[in-house]
Design a protein around this motif. Sequence first.
Motif, PDB file in Angstrom:
ATOM      1  N   GLY A  95       0.810  -1.220   0.000  1.00  0.00           N
ATOM      2  CA  GLY A  95       0.000   0.000   0.000  1.00  0.00           C
ATOM      3  C   GLY A  95       0.842   1.267   0.000  1.00  0.00           C
ATOM      4  N   ASP A  96       2.142   1.114  -0.246  1.00  0.00           N
ATOM      5  CA  ASP A  96       3.035   2.278  -0.263  1.00  0.00           C
ATOM      6  C   ASP A  96       3.148   2.849  -1.666  1.00  0.00           C
ATOM      7  N   LEU A  97       3.576   4.115  -1.737  1.00  0.00           N
ATOM      8  CA  LEU A  97       3.841   4.740  -3.038  1.00  0.00           C
ATOM      9  C   LEU A  97       5.156   4.218  -3.585  1.00  0.00           C
ATOM     10  N   VAL A  98       5.195   4.013  -4.884  1.00  0.00           N
ATOM     11  CA  VAL A  98       6.420   3.536  -5.526  1.00  0.00           C
ATOM     12  C   VAL A  98       7.434   4.676  -5.531  1.00  0.00           C
ATOM     13  N   PRO A  99       8.625   4.451  -4.958  1.00  0.00           N
ATOM     14  CA  PRO A  99       9.609   5.535  -4.891  1.00  0.00           C
ATOM     15  C   PRO A  99      10.156   5.925  -6.272  1.00  0.00           C
ATOM     16  N   ASP A 100      10.687   7.143  -6.317  1.00  0.00           N
ATOM     17  CA  ASP A 100      11.179   7.706  -7.577  1.00  0.00           C
ATOM     18  C   ASP A 100      12.163   6.788  -8.286  1.00  0.00           C
ATOM     19  N   GLU A 101      13.102   6.190  -7.527  1.00  0.00           N
ATOM     20  CA  GLU A 101      14.134   5.379  -8.191  1.00  0.00           C
ATOM     21  C   GLU A 101      13.535   4.158  -8.879  1.00  0.00           C
ATOM     22  N   VAL A 102      12.437   3.614  -8.336  1.00  0.00           N
ATOM     23  CA  VAL A 102      11.783   2.471  -8.973  1.00  0.00           C
ATOM     24  C   VAL A 102      11.057   2.935 -10.241  1.00  0.00           C
ATOM     25  N   VAL A 103      10.361   4.068 -10.162  1.00  0.00           N
ATOM     26  CA  VAL A 103       9.666   4.599 -11.337  1.00  0.00           C
ATOM     27  C   VAL A 103      10.682   4.906 -12.442  1.00  0.00           C
ATOM     28  N   VAL A 104      11.792   5.540 -12.074  1.00  0.00           N
ATOM     29  CA  VAL A 104      12.826   5.859 -13.065  1.00  0.00           C
ATOM     30  C   VAL A 104      13.417   4.573 -13.638  1.00  0.00           C
ATOM     31  N   GLY A 105      13.561   3.544 -12.805  1.00  0.00           N
ATOM     32  CA  GLY A 105      14.060   2.246 -13.289  1.00  0.00           C
ATOM     33  C   GLY A 105      13.128   1.637 -14.319  1.00  0.00           C
ATOM     34  N   GLN A 118      12.155  13.766  -9.084  1.00  0.00           N
ATOM     35  CA  GLN A 118      11.993  12.823 -10.197  1.00  0.00           C
ATOM     36  C   GLN A 118      12.740  13.318 -11.431  1.00  0.00           C
ATOM     37  N   ALA A 119      12.672  14.616 -11.693  1.00  0.00           N
ATOM     38  CA  ALA A 119      13.359  15.184 -12.861  1.00  0.00           C
ATOM     39  C   ALA A 119      14.869  14.976 -12.736  1.00  0.00           C
ATOM     40  N   GLU A 120      15.397  15.203 -11.550  1.00  0.00           N
ATOM     41  CA  GLU A 120      16.841  15.028 -11.337  1.00  0.00           C
ATOM     42  C   GLU A 120      17.246  13.564 -11.530  1.00  0.00           C
ATOM     43  N   ALA A 121      16.455  12.643 -10.984  1.00  0.00           N
ATOM     44  CA  ALA A 121      16.747  11.210 -11.133  1.00  0.00           C
ATOM     45  C   ALA A 121      16.633  10.796 -12.604  1.00  0.00           C
ATOM     46  N   PHE A 122      15.633  11.327 -13.294  1.00  0.00           N
ATOM     47  CA  PHE A 122      15.437  11.021 -14.713  1.00  0.00           C
ATOM     48  C   PHE A 122      16.614  11.550 -15.541  1.00  0.00           C
ATOM     49  N   ASP A 123      17.041  12.793 -15.272  1.00  0.00           N
ATOM     50  CA  ASP A 123      18.179  13.365 -15.985  1.00  0.00           C
ATOM     51  C   ASP A 123      19.439  12.532 -15.771  1.00  0.00           C
ATOM     52  N   ALA A 124      19.664  12.087 -14.540  1.00  0.00           N
ATOM     53  CA  ALA A 124      20.841  11.271 -14.232  1.00  0.00           C
ATOM     54  C   ALA A 124      20.789   9.951 -15.008  1.00  0.00           C
ATOM     55  N   MET A 125      19.603   9.339 -15.087  1.00  0.00           N
ATOM     56  CA  MET A 125      19.449   8.091 -15.827  1.00  0.00           C
ATOM     57  C   MET A 125      19.716   8.310 -17.314  1.00  0.00           C
ATOM     58  N   LEU A 126      19.162   9.380 -17.875  1.00  0.00           N
ATOM     59  CA  LEU A 126      19.411   9.673 -19.290  1.00  0.00           C
ATOM     60  C   LEU A 126      20.901   9.876 -19.546  1.00  0.00           C
ATOM     61  N   GLN A 127      21.548  10.591 -18.640  1.00  0.00           N
ATOM     62  CA  GLN A 127      22.984  10.854 -18.795  1.00  0.00           C
ATOM     63  C   GLN A 127      23.776   9.548 -18.788  1.00  0.00           C
ATOM     64  N   ARG A 128      23.421   8.624 -17.888  1.00  0.00           N
ATOM     65  CA  ARG A 128      24.103   7.324 -17.829  1.00  0.00           C
ATOM     66  C   ARG A 128      23.941   6.572 -19.142  1.00  0.00           C
ATOM     67  N   LYS A 129      22.818   6.771 -19.807  1.00  0.00           N
ATOM     68  CA  LYS A 129      22.553   6.094 -21.080  1.00  0.00           C
ATOM     69  C   LYS A 129      23.103   6.871 -22.278  1.00  0.00           C
ATOM     70  N   GLY A 130      23.664   8.047 -22.013  1.00  0.00           N
ATOM     71  CA  GLY A 130      24.183   8.865 -23.109  1.00  0.00           C
ATOM     72  C   GLY A 130      23.083   9.523 -23.927  1.00  0.00           C
ATOM     73  N   LEU A 131      21.917   9.758 -23.295  1.00  0.00           N
ATOM     74  CA  LEU A 131      20.778  10.355 -23.988  1.00  0.00           C
ATOM     75  C   LEU A 131      20.494  11.736 -23.416  1.00  0.00           C
ATOM     76  N   LYS A 132      19.750  12.540 -24.202  1.00  0.00           N
ATOM     77  CA  LYS A 132      19.329  13.848 -23.684  1.00  0.00           C
ATOM     78  C   LYS A 132      17.919  14.153 -24.195  1.00  0.00           C
ATOM     79  N   LEU A 133      17.273  15.055 -23.481  1.00  0.00           N
ATOM     80  CA  LEU A 133      15.943  15.496 -23.897  1.00  0.00           C
ATOM     81  C   LEU A 133      16.066  16.440 -25.083  1.00  0.00           C
ATOM     82  N   ASP A 134      15.108  16.365 -25.992  1.00  0.00           N
ATOM     83  CA  ASP A 134      15.067  17.296 -27.113  1.00  0.00           C
ATOM     84  C   ASP A 134      14.207  18.505 -26.788  1.00  0.00           C
TER      85      ASP A 134
END
Length: 193
Positions: free
Chosen positions: A56-66, A92-108
């Motif tokens: 019944g808990d909220l899914v944390p940001d790192e799981v959603v980003v995963g 969430q935006a910071e975690a998402f940006d970090a994930m994109l950076q690890r993948k070598g991707l960026k937002l357009d």
Amino acid sequence: MRIILLGPPGAGKGTQAVRMVERLGVPQLSTGDMLRAAVAAGTPVGLKAKEIMDRGDLVPDEVVVGIIADRIEEPDARSGFILDGFPRTVAQAEAFDAMLQRKGLKLDAVIEFKVNEAELVERIVKRAKEAEARGEPVRKDDNPDVFKTRLGAYRTQTAPLSAYYAGKGQLKTVDGMKSIDEVTEDIKKILGR
């Protein structure tokens, strides 16, 4: 193209996302849909999310980003995606940006739909009346009181994303109060297609 759509509920993000999917040939990603799919598929991240949701808990940001990280590896999203409803917070935006950076991707593009909140409430009431007149069920979100609560949550949690993305030089805005076709044209200008 990798695009985030920002704006309060009822601003027209979903309507425009459908048009962008057709035009750009990239999928619209819904975090809710992705979460359910990951749980159903039994992926490692999905199993972790299921365990959290079962408590019944909220899914944390790192799981959603995963879950998003896994989803954007699928063939249909490799050339891009449209996110509507994520990120909801600066964390969430910071975690998402970090994930994109690890993948070598960026937002357009990060496109924010600017709206007049009072007119937005009127728009929602009108949408509910039109659905009723056609004999269609009224979305529970189209109740003015429920809508105002969602608007308040947007203001406190999600609106700070504007400053976050503006600070990174990524934020573009469209007037969400214009007609659907005019907003589509404004988005085409921002994206160059």
